[in-house]
Design an enzyme around this catalytic site. Structure first.
Site, PDB file in Angstrom:
ATOM      1  N   GLU A 148       6.025  83.410  40.551  1.00 41.31           N
ATOM      2  CA  GLU A 148       4.881  83.483  41.254  1.00 41.31           C
ATOM      3  C   GLU A 148       5.217  83.400  42.846  1.00 41.31           C
ATOM      4  O   GLU A 148       4.807  82.361  43.486  1.00 41.31           O
ATOM      5  CB  GLU A 148       3.982  82.252  40.868  1.00 41.31           C
ATOM      6  CG  GLU A 148       3.663  82.106  39.494  1.00 41.31           C
ATOM      7  CD  GLU A 148       2.364  80.834  39.121  1.00 41.31           C
ATOM      8  OE1 GLU A 148       1.869  80.210  40.049  1.00 41.31           O
ATOM      9  OE2 GLU A 148       2.411  80.568  37.825  1.00 41.31           O
ATOM     10  N   TYR A 184      -7.133  83.036  34.882  1.00 35.98           N
ATOM     11  CA  TYR A 184      -7.589  81.545  35.200  1.00 35.98           C
ATOM     12  C   TYR A 184      -7.370  81.340  36.792  1.00 35.98           C
ATOM     13  O   TYR A 184      -6.374  82.056  37.325  1.00 35.98           O
ATOM     14  CB  TYR A 184      -7.263  80.293  34.573  1.00 35.98           C
ATOM     15  CG  TYR A 184      -5.703  80.440  34.097  1.00 35.98           C
ATOM     16  CD1 TYR A 184      -4.717  80.199  34.824  1.00 35.98           C
ATOM     17  CD2 TYR A 184      -5.470  80.752  32.501  1.00 35.98           C
ATOM     18  CE1 TYR A 184      -3.411  80.171  34.370  1.00 35.98           C
ATOM     19  CE2 TYR A 184      -4.291  80.620  32.064  1.00 35.98           C
ATOM     20  CZ  TYR A 184      -3.110  80.583  32.934  1.00 35.98           C
ATOM     21  OH  TYR A 184      -1.860  80.483  32.692  1.00 35.98           O
ATOM     22  N   ASP A 199       7.901  83.112  34.760  1.00 42.64           N
ATOM     23  CA  ASP A 199       6.583  82.919  35.509  1.00 42.64           C
ATOM     24  C   ASP A 199       7.234  82.778  37.126  1.00 42.64           C
ATOM     25  O   ASP A 199       7.029  81.679  37.641  1.00 42.64           O
ATOM     26  CB  ASP A 199       6.170  81.469  34.898  1.00 42.64           C
ATOM     27  CG  ASP A 199       4.822  81.073  35.755  1.00 42.64           C
ATOM     28  OD1 ASP A 199       4.117  82.020  36.554  1.00 42.64           O
ATOM     29  OD2 ASP A 199       3.921  80.319  35.517  1.00 42.64           O
ATOM     30  N   ASP A 215      10.431  83.397  28.841  1.00 39.15           N
ATOM     31  CA  ASP A 215       8.999  83.551  29.917  1.00 39.15           C
ATOM     32  C   ASP A 215       9.415  83.510  31.205  1.00 39.15           C
ATOM     33  O   ASP A 215       9.756  82.490  31.630  1.00 39.15           O
ATOM     34  CB  ASP A 215       8.122  82.691  29.251  1.00 39.15           C
ATOM     35  CG  ASP A 215       6.849  83.235  29.906  1.00 39.15           C
ATOM     36  OD1 ASP A 215       6.309  84.294  30.036  1.00 39.15           O
ATOM     37  OD2 ASP A 215       6.336  82.268  30.729  1.00 39.15           O
ATOM     38  N   GLY A 223      10.063  78.788  35.936  1.00 37.91           N
ATOM     39  CA  GLY A 223       9.163  79.130  36.933  1.00 37.91           C
ATOM     40  C   GLY A 223       8.243  78.358  37.155  1.00 37.91           C
ATOM     41  O   GLY A 223       8.317  77.004  37.274  1.00 37.91           O
ATOM     42  N   GLY A 224       7.156  78.854  37.231  1.00 36.41           N
ATOM     43  CA  GLY A 224       5.722  78.072  37.848  1.00 36.41           C
ATOM     44  C   GLY A 224       5.496  78.294  39.352  1.00 36.41           C
ATOM     45  O   GLY A 224       6.436  78.699  40.122  1.00 36.41           O
TER      46      GLY A 224
END
Length: 344
Positions: free
Chosen positions: A111, A185, A109, A107, A70-71
């Site tokens: 988003e 972050y 991710d 994992d 992902g990302g």
């Protein structure tokens, strides 16, 4: 016997050649970023240094190497999660990719579930479907693990603010997860024209955005996530605002620009921290440093702020800390700070 904390780092493909034996020995988890979904299949084409995984394992057999899918801006999740057949295909592809390349787990991710802010497809049904997707992946990993006599890990990278909890069922979803890595972050920056800390531990006076590591952790715990599954994030990069009024050393000031990505920590150390007109300031309320040169404001993590985060992890009995992104500090200054802070 002292507690063993998670010390994790994400590494994009271009950073893999920079990963040293020293780093491998100090990390507990290394996240390879990113695989993507292409036509409902896992595409690892952008990960061109996977041959190094065997080297890392030889150096530290205890290291867990994770495949992150992902990302930001990576889509396909909402579509895959929307049907039972899609979830099964996703889970099968995940297991195939993990086993084929010798990873220790997956994992996700995504988003973000229920939101198209990154330009990807979303649906209100993502909230429930995300849980169902994690359940399916967990079951597939467990079946494979029974064959291989090992436990395959399943983790997620989670947004730090309330919106992420509103778009997910974390009280249910965490049951299928080993860890929840909160991306504490970018909590300010690309969408704000008001300067502030992007990875601060606490919310200081005058901060209108209000989010912080502590606020985020409290929200996730209240949402049902056990503290011992929570991993907080440290930033190995900065965010910068320009044309900032020379008031309050640039902190909490309106600007005409949003806080774009700033220099990496290595670049900050070499060229910015108390250099070239920039002065380092410390916000003792936020437990966060910042730089200001009269018109440019930079927010970042350093050894001091990471030390406070490590103490927070231990005090709150959290799982540990992760960092984005390894290649932003190949000197290991910040990784060493995490290692010291969690092992003292």
């Amino acid at each position: 016997m002292s507690k063993s904390y998670v010390i994790a780092a994400y590494a994009v493909d271009r950073s893999f050649p920079l990963i040293t034996d020293e780093a491998v020995r100090k990390l507990t988890h290394l996240y390879a970023a990113f695989a993507h979904l292409r036509d409902d299949t896992f595409d690892l084409g952008k990960l061109t240094h996977l041959h190094r995984l065997a080297e890392f394992k030889a150096c530290n057999p205890e290291l867990k190497i994770m495949l992150s899918v992902g990302g930001w801006g990576a889509g396909g999740f909402s579509e895959a999660a929307s049907t039972e057949s899609g979830r099964k295909q996703f889970a099968a592809g995940a297991v195939e990719a993990v086993v084929q390349h010798g990873f220790d787990g997956l994992d996700l991710d995504w988003e973000y579930p229920c939101y198209s802010v990154a330009g990807i497809a979303s649906s209100p049904e993502d909230k429930v479907n995300f849980t169902l997707l994690l359940k399916e992946v967990r079951e597939h990993l467990d079946r494979q693990g029974a064959k291989d006599r090992k436990h395959y890990l399943l983790t997620i990278a989670a947004g730090a603010d309330r919106f992420y909890l509103d778009g997910t069922e974390m009280d249910k979803a965490h049951r299928y997860l080993d860890y929840v890595l909160i991306m504490t972050y970018d909590m300010r920056g690309g969408f704000q024209t008001l300067t502030g800390h992007h990875t601060n531990l606490y919310t200081p006076t005058g901060d209108l955005v209000r989010i912080s590591v502590d606020a985020s952790v409290n929200m996730f715990v209240q949402a049902g996530v056990p503290p011992e599954k929570i991993v907080i994030g440290a930033a190995f990069y900065s965010r910068m605002w320009k044309d900032v009024p020379n008031v309050n050393n640039g902190l909490h000031q309106p600007t005409s620009s949003s806080g774009g990505y700033g220099p990496t920590y290595s670049d900050l150390a070499a060229n910015y921290i108390n250099k070239n007109g920039f002065i380092r300031y410390w916000d003792d309320e936020a437990k966060a440093p910042y730089l200001f040169d009269g018109s440019r404001f930079i927010t970042y993590d350093d050894e001091e702020s990471i030390g406070h985060k490590c103490e927070y992890v231990k005090r709150k009995e959290l799982a540990g800390m992760m960092a984005w992104e390894y290649g932003c500090d190949p000197s290991l200054t910040l990784l060493n700070a995490i290692y010291r802070g969690l092992n003292e």
